[in-house]
Design a protein around this motif. Structure first.
Motif, PDB file in Angstrom:
ATOM      1  N   GLY A  12       0.788  -1.144  -0.127  1.00 50.05           N
ATOM      2  CA  GLY A  12       0.209  -0.258  -0.071  1.00 50.05           C
ATOM      3  C   GLY A  12       0.776   1.346  -0.161  1.00 50.05           C
ATOM      4  N   TRP A  13       2.250   0.965  -0.169  1.00 48.33           N
ATOM      5  CA  TRP A  13       2.936   2.540  -0.179  1.00 48.33           C
ATOM      6  C   TRP A  13       2.561   3.106  -1.376  1.00 48.33           C
ATOM      7  CZ3 TRP A  13       7.001   4.580  -3.130  1.00 48.33           C
ATOM      8  CH2 TRP A  13       7.755   5.499  -2.398  1.00 48.33           C
ATOM      9  N   LEU A  14       2.595   4.265  -1.184  1.00 47.31           N
ATOM     10  CA  LEU A  14       2.299   5.430  -2.255  1.00 47.31           C
ATOM     11  C   LEU A  14       3.477   6.198  -2.943  1.00 47.31           C
ATOM     12  CD1 LEU A  14      -1.145   6.906  -0.960  1.00 47.31           C
ATOM     13  CD2 LEU A  14      -0.720   4.894  -2.600  1.00 47.31           C
ATOM     14  N   TYR A  15       3.590   6.019  -4.211  1.00 51.10           N
ATOM     15  CA  TYR A  15       4.584   6.771  -4.879  1.00 51.10           C
ATOM     16  C   TYR A  15       3.806   8.137  -5.775  1.00 51.10           C
ATOM     17  CZ  TYR A  15       8.008   8.805  -8.448  1.00 51.10           C
ATOM     18  OH  TYR A  15       8.727   9.519  -9.229  1.00 51.10           O
ATOM     19  N   ASP A  16       3.857   9.450  -5.298  1.00 47.54           N
ATOM     20  CA  ASP A  16       3.164  10.452  -5.922  1.00 47.54           C
ATOM     21  C   ASP A  16       4.389  10.878  -6.952  1.00 47.54           C
ATOM     22  OD1 ASP A  16       2.275  13.015  -6.368  1.00 47.54           O
ATOM     23  OD2 ASP A  16       2.117  13.495  -4.418  1.00 47.54           O
ATOM     24  N   GLU A  17       4.218  11.001  -8.239  1.00 44.97           N
ATOM     25  CA  GLU A  17       5.028  11.729  -8.985  1.00 44.97           C
ATOM     26  C   GLU A  17       5.677  13.119  -8.774  1.00 44.97           C
ATOM     27  OE1 GLU A  17       3.952   9.074 -13.068  1.00 44.97           O
ATOM     28  OE2 GLU A  17       2.821  11.459 -12.886  1.00 44.97           O
ATOM     29  N   GLY A  29       8.983  15.181  -8.981  1.00 48.70           N
ATOM     30  CA  GLY A  29       8.498  15.481 -10.300  1.00 48.70           C
ATOM     31  C   GLY A  29       9.048  14.326 -11.340  1.00 48.70           C
ATOM     32  N   THR A  30       9.603  13.244 -10.706  1.00 46.42           N
ATOM     33  CA  THR A  30       9.807  12.277 -11.695  1.00 46.42           C
ATOM     34  C   THR A  30       8.641  11.464 -12.124  1.00 46.42           C
ATOM     35  OG1 THR A  30      11.761  12.178 -10.769  1.00 46.42           O
ATOM     36  CG2 THR A  30      11.394  10.217 -12.091  1.00 46.42           C
ATOM     37  N   VAL A  35      10.833   6.197 -13.706  1.00 48.43           N
ATOM     38  CA  VAL A  35      11.484   5.397 -12.336  1.00 48.43           C
ATOM     39  C   VAL A  35      12.400   4.126 -13.106  1.00 48.43           C
ATOM     40  CG1 VAL A  35      10.841   4.178 -10.437  1.00 48.43           C
ATOM     41  CG2 VAL A  35       9.811   6.317 -10.900  1.00 48.43           C
ATOM     42  N   PRO A  36      13.349   3.861 -12.742  1.00 47.24           N
ATOM     43  CA  PRO A  36      14.203   2.523 -13.172  1.00 47.24           C
ATOM     44  C   PRO A  36      13.593   1.434 -13.196  1.00 47.24           C
ATOM     45  CG  PRO A  36      15.578   4.070 -11.652  1.00 47.24           C
ATOM     46  CD  PRO A  36      14.298   4.562 -11.709  1.00 47.24           C
ATOM     47  N   ALA A  37      13.487   0.547 -14.057  1.00 40.70           N
ATOM     48  CA  ALA A  37      12.722  -0.908 -14.037  1.00 40.70           C
ATOM     49  C   ALA A  37      13.157  -1.461 -12.715  1.00 40.70           C
ATOM     50  CB  ALA A  37      13.006  -1.435 -15.238  1.00 40.70           C
ATOM     51  N   ASP A  38      14.441  -1.519 -12.281  1.00 36.15           N
ATOM     52  CA  ASP A  38      14.895  -2.184 -11.267  1.00 36.15           C
ATOM     53  C   ASP A  38      15.005  -1.824  -9.912  1.00 36.15           C
ATOM     54  OD1 ASP A  38      16.946  -0.152 -11.242  1.00 36.15           O
ATOM     55  OD2 ASP A  38      18.594  -1.530 -11.140  1.00 36.15           O
ATOM     56  N   TRP A  39      13.745  -0.399  -9.655  1.00 34.69           N
ATOM     57  CA  TRP A  39      13.802   0.231  -8.479  1.00 34.69           C
ATOM     58  C   TRP A  39      12.638  -0.516  -7.765  1.00 34.69           C
ATOM     59  CZ3 TRP A  39       9.122   2.470  -6.248  1.00 34.69           C
ATOM     60  CH2 TRP A  39       9.300   3.170  -5.485  1.00 34.69           C
ATOM     61  N   CYS A  40      12.893  -0.503  -6.618  1.00 30.53           N
ATOM     62  CA  CYS A  40      11.849  -1.761  -5.658  1.00 30.53           C
ATOM     63  C   CYS A  40      11.092  -0.682  -4.656  1.00 30.53           C
ATOM     64  CB  CYS A  40      12.667  -2.490  -4.884  1.00 30.53           C
ATOM     65  SG  CYS A  40      13.472  -3.894  -6.018  1.00 30.53           S
ATOM     66  N   CYS A  41      10.040  -0.988  -4.104  1.00 30.90           N
ATOM     67  CA  CYS A  41       9.160  -0.435  -3.057  1.00 30.90           C
ATOM     68  C   CYS A  41      10.093  -0.414  -1.936  1.00 30.90           C
ATOM     69  CB  CYS A  41       8.004  -1.134  -2.686  1.00 30.90           C
ATOM     70  SG  CYS A  41       7.067  -0.455  -1.383  1.00 30.90           S
ATOM     71  N   GLY A  45       9.971  -3.869  -0.527  1.00 37.30           N
ATOM     72  CA  GLY A  45      10.818  -4.439  -1.511  1.00 37.30           C
ATOM     73  C   GLY A  45      10.380  -4.928  -2.656  1.00 37.30           C
ATOM     74  N   ALA A  46       8.873  -4.760  -2.820  1.00 39.80           N
ATOM     75  CA  ALA A  46       8.193  -5.270  -4.265  1.00 39.80           C
ATOM     76  C   ALA A  46       8.732  -4.391  -5.274  1.00 39.80           C
ATOM     77  CB  ALA A  46       6.702  -4.892  -4.094  1.00 39.80           C
ATOM     78  N   HIS A  47       8.650  -5.146  -6.325  1.00 41.51           N
ATOM     79  CA  HIS A  47       9.323  -4.712  -7.753  1.00 41.51           C
ATOM     80  C   HIS A  47       8.455  -3.552  -8.313  1.00 41.51           C
ATOM     81  CE1 HIS A  47      12.486  -7.759  -7.936  1.00 41.51           C
ATOM     82  NE2 HIS A  47      11.639  -8.492  -7.744  1.00 41.51           N
ATOM     83  N   LYS A  48       8.906  -2.603  -9.351  1.00 43.32           N
ATOM     84  CA  LYS A  48       8.234  -1.614  -9.988  1.00 43.32           C
ATOM     85  C   LYS A  48       6.847  -2.162 -10.694  1.00 43.32           C
ATOM     86  CE  LYS A  48       8.382   1.949 -13.434  1.00 43.32           C
ATOM     87  NZ  LYS A  48       9.346   2.485 -14.362  1.00 43.32           N
ATOM     88  N   LEU A  49       6.853  -3.484 -11.038  1.00 43.52           N
ATOM     89  CA  LEU A  49       5.631  -4.114 -11.741  1.00 43.52           C
ATOM     90  C   LEU A  49       4.540  -4.485 -10.684  1.00 43.52           C
ATOM     91  CD1 LEU A  49       7.522  -6.720 -13.935  1.00 43.52           C
ATOM     92  CD2 LEU A  49       6.543  -4.669 -14.768  1.00 43.52           C
TER      93      LEU A  49
END
Length: 56
Positions: A12-17, A29-30, A35-41, A45-49
């Motif tokens: 449930g963690w939120l990423y606000d652009e 502003g990103t 956001v890099p494909a290998d970035w994790c929560c 630690g969940a993947h960007k997908l």
């Protein structure tokens, strides 16, 4: 372009652009697409997908 918010479907963690995640290497502003494909929560630690766009 209106900033979007993305939610980790695992924890449930939120990423606000608009705010980015500066403590985790993502500048304010990103857009999600940049956001890099290998970035994790940073919370679980969940993947960007494992994120989905949500309406706030």
């Amino acid at each position: 372009m209106n900033p979007k918010t993305w939610m980790c479907v695992i924890c449930g963690w939120l990423y606000d652009e608009a705010a980015g995640a500066p403590d985790h290497g993502i500048a304010p502003g990103t857009p999600w697409e940049q956001v890099p494909a290998d970035w994790c929560c940073p919370e679980c630690g969940a993947h960007k997908l494992d994120f989905e766009m949500v309406q706030i």
